[in-house]
Enzyme design. Structure first.
Site, PDB file in Angstrom:
ATOM      1  N   LYS A 159     -28.906   1.641 -12.393  1.00  0.00           N
ATOM      2  CA  LYS A 159     -28.785   2.991 -12.560  1.00  0.00           C
ATOM      3  C   LYS A 159     -29.192   3.703 -11.454  1.00  0.00           C
ATOM      4  O   LYS A 159     -28.416   4.722 -11.061  1.00  0.00           O
ATOM      5  CB  LYS A 159     -29.440   3.622 -14.009  1.00  0.00           C
ATOM      6  CG  LYS A 159     -28.880   2.818 -15.289  1.00  0.00           C
ATOM      7  CD  LYS A 159     -29.373   3.741 -16.414  1.00  0.00           C
ATOM      8  CE  LYS A 159     -30.879   3.695 -16.677  1.00  0.00           C
ATOM      9  NZ  LYS A 159     -31.356   2.451 -16.689  1.00  0.00           N
ATOM     10  N   ARG A 203     -31.944   9.444 -24.046  1.00  0.00           N
ATOM     11  CA  ARG A 203     -32.174   8.376 -24.609  1.00  0.00           C
ATOM     12  C   ARG A 203     -32.055   8.168 -26.100  1.00  0.00           C
ATOM     13  O   ARG A 203     -32.101   7.146 -26.611  1.00  0.00           O
ATOM     14  CB  ARG A 203     -33.690   7.884 -24.095  1.00  0.00           C
ATOM     15  CG  ARG A 203     -33.981   7.474 -22.900  1.00  0.00           C
ATOM     16  CD  ARG A 203     -35.336   6.648 -22.704  1.00  0.00           C
ATOM     17  NE  ARG A 203     -35.695   6.500 -21.385  1.00  0.00           N
ATOM     18  CZ  ARG A 203     -35.327   5.425 -20.490  1.00  0.00           C
ATOM     19  NH1 ARG A 203     -34.626   4.875 -21.076  1.00  0.00           N
ATOM     20  NH2 ARG A 203     -35.844   5.288 -19.276  1.00  0.00           N
ATOM     21  N   ARG A 216     -38.183  -7.058  -8.970  1.00  0.00           N
ATOM     22  CA  ARG A 216     -38.341  -5.730  -8.570  1.00  0.00           C
ATOM     23  C   ARG A 216     -40.036  -5.472  -8.637  1.00  0.00           C
ATOM     24  O   ARG A 216     -40.491  -5.044  -7.586  1.00  0.00           O
ATOM     25  CB  ARG A 216     -37.670  -4.968  -9.516  1.00  0.00           C
ATOM     26  CG  ARG A 216     -37.850  -3.146  -8.805  1.00  0.00           C
ATOM     27  CD  ARG A 216     -37.050  -2.228  -9.382  1.00  0.00           C
ATOM     28  NE  ARG A 216     -37.665  -2.115 -10.810  1.00  0.00           N
ATOM     29  CZ  ARG A 216     -37.091  -1.123 -11.556  1.00  0.00           C
ATOM     30  NH1 ARG A 216     -36.141  -0.583 -11.207  1.00  0.00           N
ATOM     31  NH2 ARG A 216     -37.452  -0.860 -12.703  1.00  0.00           N
ATOM     32  N   ARG A 257     -44.681  -2.566  -8.809  1.00  0.00           N
ATOM     33  CA  ARG A 257     -44.996  -1.783 -10.001  1.00  0.00           C
ATOM     34  C   ARG A 257     -45.337  -2.359 -11.225  1.00  0.00           C
ATOM     35  O   ARG A 257     -45.057  -3.453 -11.811  1.00  0.00           O
ATOM     36  CB  ARG A 257     -43.412  -1.382 -10.548  1.00  0.00           C
ATOM     37  CG  ARG A 257     -42.678  -0.237  -9.447  1.00  0.00           C
ATOM     38  CD  ARG A 257     -41.381  -0.029  -9.693  1.00  0.00           C
ATOM     39  NE  ARG A 257     -41.295   0.522 -11.121  1.00  0.00           N
ATOM     40  CZ  ARG A 257     -40.087   1.117 -11.394  1.00  0.00           C
ATOM     41  NH1 ARG A 257     -39.111   1.265 -10.792  1.00  0.00           N
ATOM     42  NH2 ARG A 257     -40.032   1.341 -12.700  1.00  0.00           N
ATOM     43  N   ARG A 289     -38.923  -3.079 -23.544  1.00  0.00           N
ATOM     44  CA  ARG A 289     -38.165  -1.871 -23.028  1.00  0.00           C
ATOM     45  C   ARG A 289     -36.566  -2.278 -23.260  1.00  0.00           C
ATOM     46  O   ARG A 289     -35.818  -1.515 -23.699  1.00  0.00           O
ATOM     47  CB  ARG A 289     -38.207  -1.599 -21.492  1.00  0.00           C
ATOM     48  CG  ARG A 289     -39.404  -0.820 -21.145  1.00  0.00           C
ATOM     49  CD  ARG A 289     -39.350  -0.308 -19.955  1.00  0.00           C
ATOM     50  NE  ARG A 289     -40.678   0.408 -19.417  1.00  0.00           N
ATOM     51  CZ  ARG A 289     -41.219   0.117 -18.400  1.00  0.00           C
ATOM     52  NH1 ARG A 289     -40.811  -0.656 -17.463  1.00  0.00           N
ATOM     53  NH2 ARG A 289     -42.336   0.859 -18.246  1.00  0.00           N
TER      54      ARG A 289
END
Length: 192
Positions: free
Chosen positions: A13, A88, A127, A133, A144
């Site tokens: 996204k 959301r 990632r 991260r 998630r």
């Protein structure tokens, strides 16, 4: 254009939103980016959401709605925007509808990137390794994904009922996905 992009975390996204926003001359508004910037700068908001995000949860609707309302009031969003990571929940959909109605505006389309769930988990693990991260552990990523299915995926059904949902195959190269998105939006524009 006033757009939303949906899809599970890791579906691409953010990447597609940046490309789309630049190509269409509208701001890319990512609630995740706003939250991370506030955490990094240790703002009051950042301190509130740090623990929530670290555990894989989502920030409350009340906080998120206020942030989005303030952001949509900025000058660069007057001619259009692309929301990434918002709404959301059904409550956030209602809040966004109210925000837009106050200004006599409406959404043009809701894009949904569809991807293979296991491939998304692997994308996010990779990632996390390359970007450092710390919120992207495999356990948090899977939580998630489950939250997305439970809370956010039903939004796709709501927007389908409104005739606004445009599903895009999110698998393939960034250029292939971008071409699919632009072709779909060109159809939306010509149908108006």
């Amino acid at each position: 254009m006033r757009l939303i992009i949906l899809g599970p975390p890791g579906a691409g996204k953010g990447t597609q939103a940046e490309r789309l926003a630049a190509g269409r001359g509208i701001p890319h508004i990512s609630t995740g980016d706003i939250f991370r910037a506030n955490i990094k700068n240790e703002t009051e908001l950042g301190l509130k959401v740090k623990d929530i995000l670290a555990s894989g949860g989502y920030v409350t609707d009340e906080i998120t709605n206020e942030i989005v309302k303030n952001r949509l009031a900025e000058d660069d969003a007057k001619a259009g925007f692309l929301l990434d990571g918002y709404p959301r929940t059904a409550n956030q959909v209602d809040a966004l509808d109210a925000m837009l109605a106050e200004k006599g505006e409406a959404l043009d389309a809701v894009l949904e990137l569809t991807v293979d769930a296991e491939e998304v988990v692997q994308r996010l693990v990779k990632r996390a390794e390359t970007s450092g991260r710390s919120d992207d552990t495999e356990e948090v990523i899977r939580e998630r994904q489950e939250l997305y299915v439970r809370e956010t995926a039903p939004l796709a059904e709501a927007y389908t009922q409104r005739g606004m949902l445009v599903q895009i195959d999110g698998m393939g190269s960034m250029d292939e996905v971008e071409a699919r998105i632009n072709a779909a939006l060109d159809q939306v524009s010509s149908a108006r």
